[in-house]
Design a protein around this motif. Structure first.
Motif, PDB file in Angstrom:
ATOM      1  N   GLY A 103       0.926  -1.093   0.180  1.00  0.00           N
ATOM      2  CA  GLY A 103       0.002   0.043  -0.062  1.00  0.00           C
ATOM      3  C   GLY A 103       0.813   1.191   0.060  1.00  0.00           C
ATOM      4  N   PRO A 104       0.358   2.348   0.324  1.00  0.00           N
ATOM      5  CA  PRO A 104      -0.977   2.582   0.552  1.00  0.00           C
ATOM      6  C   PRO A 104      -2.019   2.818  -0.652  1.00  0.00           C
ATOM      7  CG  PRO A 104       0.131   4.799   1.200  1.00  0.00           C
ATOM      8  CD  PRO A 104       1.169   3.700   0.649  1.00  0.00           C
ATOM      9  N   TYR A 105      -3.247   2.205  -0.267  1.00  0.00           N
ATOM     10  CA  TYR A 105      -4.275   2.518  -1.452  1.00  0.00           C
ATOM     11  C   TYR A 105      -5.274   3.491  -0.872  1.00  0.00           C
ATOM     12  CZ  TYR A 105      -2.133  -1.475  -3.925  1.00  0.00           C
ATOM     13  OH  TYR A 105      -1.242  -2.368  -4.483  1.00  0.00           O
ATOM     14  N   ASP A 106      -5.816   4.101  -2.016  1.00  0.00           N
ATOM     15  CA  ASP A 106      -6.823   5.096  -1.953  1.00  0.00           C
ATOM     16  C   ASP A 106      -8.332   4.231  -1.681  1.00  0.00           C
ATOM     17  OD1 ASP A 106      -5.625   7.724  -1.706  1.00  0.00           O
ATOM     18  OD2 ASP A 106      -5.214   6.814  -3.841  1.00  0.00           O
ATOM     19  N   LEU A 107      -8.307   3.049  -2.430  1.00  0.00           N
ATOM     20  CA  LEU A 107      -9.345   2.351  -2.556  1.00  0.00           C
ATOM     21  C   LEU A 107      -8.956   0.909  -2.720  1.00  0.00           C
ATOM     22  CD1 LEU A 107     -12.610   2.018  -3.223  1.00  0.00           C
ATOM     23  CD2 LEU A 107     -12.043   1.995  -5.686  1.00  0.00           C
ATOM     24  N   VAL A 108      -9.811   0.010  -1.603  1.00  0.00           N
ATOM     25  CA  VAL A 108      -9.757  -1.572  -1.810  1.00  0.00           C
ATOM     26  C   VAL A 108     -10.783  -2.038  -2.181  1.00  0.00           C
ATOM     27  CG1 VAL A 108      -8.954  -3.591  -0.723  1.00  0.00           C
ATOM     28  CG2 VAL A 108      -7.612  -1.561  -0.487  1.00  0.00           C
ATOM     29  N   LEU A 109     -11.067  -2.984  -3.201  1.00  0.00           N
ATOM     30  CA  LEU A 109     -12.534  -3.606  -3.532  1.00  0.00           C
ATOM     31  C   LEU A 109     -12.448  -4.860  -3.582  1.00  0.00           C
ATOM     32  CD1 LEU A 109     -15.260  -3.129  -4.879  1.00  0.00           C
ATOM     33  CD2 LEU A 109     -14.118  -3.371  -7.148  1.00  0.00           C
ATOM     34  N   LEU A 110     -13.445  -5.614  -2.791  1.00  0.00           N
ATOM     35  CA  LEU A 110     -13.576  -6.916  -2.846  1.00  0.00           C
ATOM     36  C   LEU A 110     -15.105  -7.430  -3.321  1.00  0.00           C
ATOM     37  CD1 LEU A 110     -11.280  -6.248  -0.374  1.00  0.00           C
ATOM     38  CD2 LEU A 110     -11.929  -8.742   0.497  1.00  0.00           C
ATOM     39  N   SER A 111     -15.038  -7.667  -4.502  1.00  0.00           N
ATOM     40  CA  SER A 111     -16.557  -7.963  -4.899  1.00  0.00           C
ATOM     41  C   SER A 111     -16.539  -9.431  -5.022  1.00  0.00           C
ATOM     42  CB  SER A 111     -16.559  -7.288  -6.515  1.00  0.00           C
ATOM     43  OG  SER A 111     -17.915  -7.700  -6.888  1.00  0.00           O
ATOM     44  N   ALA A 112     -17.486  -9.985  -4.318  1.00  0.00           N
ATOM     45  CA  ALA A 112     -17.768 -11.535  -4.203  1.00  0.00           C
ATOM     46  C   ALA A 112     -16.592 -12.195  -3.691  1.00  0.00           C
ATOM     47  CB  ALA A 112     -18.352 -11.785  -5.424  1.00  0.00           C
ATOM     48  N   VAL A 113     -15.897 -11.903  -2.814  1.00  0.00           N
ATOM     49  CA  VAL A 113     -14.695 -12.516  -2.327  1.00  0.00           C
ATOM     50  C   VAL A 113     -14.962 -12.936  -1.045  1.00  0.00           C
ATOM     51  CG1 VAL A 113     -12.107 -12.214  -2.238  1.00  0.00           C
ATOM     52  CG2 VAL A 113     -13.166 -11.272  -4.006  1.00  0.00           C
ATOM     53  N   TRP A 114     -15.325 -11.972  -0.105  1.00  0.00           N
ATOM     54  CA  TRP A 114     -15.242 -12.114   1.428  1.00  0.00           C
ATOM     55  C   TRP A 114     -16.038 -13.421   1.978  1.00  0.00           C
ATOM     56  CZ3 TRP A 114     -12.127  -9.673   4.631  1.00  0.00           C
ATOM     57  CH2 TRP A 114     -12.513  -9.639   6.117  1.00  0.00           C
ATOM     58  N   MET A 115     -17.056 -13.849   1.127  1.00  0.00           N
ATOM     59  CA  MET A 115     -17.737 -14.916   1.488  1.00  0.00           C
ATOM     60  C   MET A 115     -17.080 -16.224   1.327  1.00  0.00           C
ATOM     61  SD  MET A 115     -19.081 -13.925  -1.699  1.00  0.00           S
ATOM     62  CE  MET A 115     -19.233 -14.608  -3.159  1.00  0.00           C
ATOM     63  N   HIS A 116     -15.927 -16.245   0.723  1.00  0.00           N
ATOM     64  CA  HIS A 116     -15.128 -17.548   0.603  1.00  0.00           C
ATOM     65  C   HIS A 116     -14.344 -17.768   1.951  1.00  0.00           C
ATOM     66  CE1 HIS A 116     -16.609 -18.464  -3.292  1.00  0.00           C
ATOM     67  NE2 HIS A 116     -16.009 -17.426  -3.787  1.00  0.00           N
ATOM     68  N   LEU A 117     -13.994 -16.802   2.671  1.00  0.00           N
ATOM     69  CA  LEU A 117     -13.183 -16.850   3.995  1.00  0.00           C
ATOM     70  C   LEU A 117     -13.763 -17.705   5.081  1.00  0.00           C
ATOM     71  CD1 LEU A 117     -11.778 -13.271   3.871  1.00  0.00           C
ATOM     72  CD2 LEU A 117     -10.699 -15.363   3.060  1.00  0.00           C
ATOM     73  N   ARG A 118     -12.939 -18.592   5.597  1.00  0.00           N
ATOM     74  CA  ARG A 118     -13.357 -19.057   6.732  1.00  0.00           C
ATOM     75  C   ARG A 118     -13.377 -18.215   8.106  1.00  0.00           C
ATOM     76  NH1 ARG A 118      -9.658 -22.564   4.843  1.00  0.00           N
ATOM     77  NH2 ARG A 118      -8.030 -22.045   6.430  1.00  0.00           N
ATOM     78  N   PRO A 119     -14.242 -18.492   8.882  1.00  0.00           N
ATOM     79  CA  PRO A 119     -14.536 -17.614  10.059  1.00  0.00           C
ATOM     80  C   PRO A 119     -13.035 -17.104  10.814  1.00  0.00           C
ATOM     81  CG  PRO A 119     -16.157 -19.249  10.213  1.00  0.00           C
ATOM     82  CD  PRO A 119     -15.237 -19.608   9.118  1.00  0.00           C
TER      83      PRO A 119
END
Length: 199
Positions: A103-119
């Protein structure tokens, strides 16, 4: 995801079909409720789990300098082929660590990704994303909701959980969006979006 090989195998085998599906809807249509939160260009953006590159290429067209991270080689190759000359920097990598990304980034996008992560991966991933943000930087996460499909690891994650992990990583909640309908017409699927900001 580096350890969710079943997920990677699904996307690798389905890359060409998914390319047709994902590219059939525009960035502006999918993220309509979040567009006003995008930082002004020029700015630096990171697309995590970039898939076929639709969103990364759209951000580049808007004047952003874009890094796109995708763990599945077949999707990276497809993205580069679908969006030649976009100026996007395509690279391998996955949450929760995303090694080598700076980084650093002004924008980080996760489109349809987070739901694959285990708790157990989610708090680690959120802290890593917060590390990558510039002060005032925006993190946008879209979540597929509804009964998870049987053919790959996926979780039905409430936006409030995402906001809680964000708070734990020093991010403030800007917005939760409830999308009533799926853009691809799937009756059993709906979407939430969560917008967070550093500082």
């Amino acid at each position: 995801m580096e350890r969710t090989t079943g997920v990677q195998a699904y996307y690798a085998e389905s890359a060409q079909r998914l390319g047709r599906v994902y590219e059939s809807v525009s960035f502006e249509s999918v993220h309509e409720a979040l567009l006003d939160l995008l930082p002004e260009a020029p700015a630096r953006a990171l697309d995590v789990g970039a898939g076929t590159g639709r969103d990364a290429a759209a951000l580049a067209r808007r004047g952003f300098t874009v890094d796109a991270v995708e763990p599945v080689a077949e999707l990276r190759d497809l993205a580069e082929g679908l969006h030649p000359g976009s100026g996007v920097a395509w690279r391998a990598g996955a949450l929760p660590e995303i090694p080598g990304v700076q980084g650093p980034y002004d924008l980080v996008l996760l489109s349809a990704v987070w739901m694959h992560l285990r708790p157990e991966e989610r708090p680690l991933a959120m802290r890593r994303l917060a590390e990558l943000l510039a002060p005032g930087g925006i993190l946008l996460i879209t979540l597929r909701r509804g009964e998870p499909p049987a053919d790959r690891q996926m979780f039905d994650i409430a936006p409030e959980e995402v906001a809680g992990h964000g708070a734990g990583a020093g991010l403030k909640l800007l917005r939760i969006v409830d999308e009533k309908a799926d853009r691809l017409g799937r009756e059993a699927v709906h979407w939430n979006a969560v917008a967070l900001q550093l500082g």
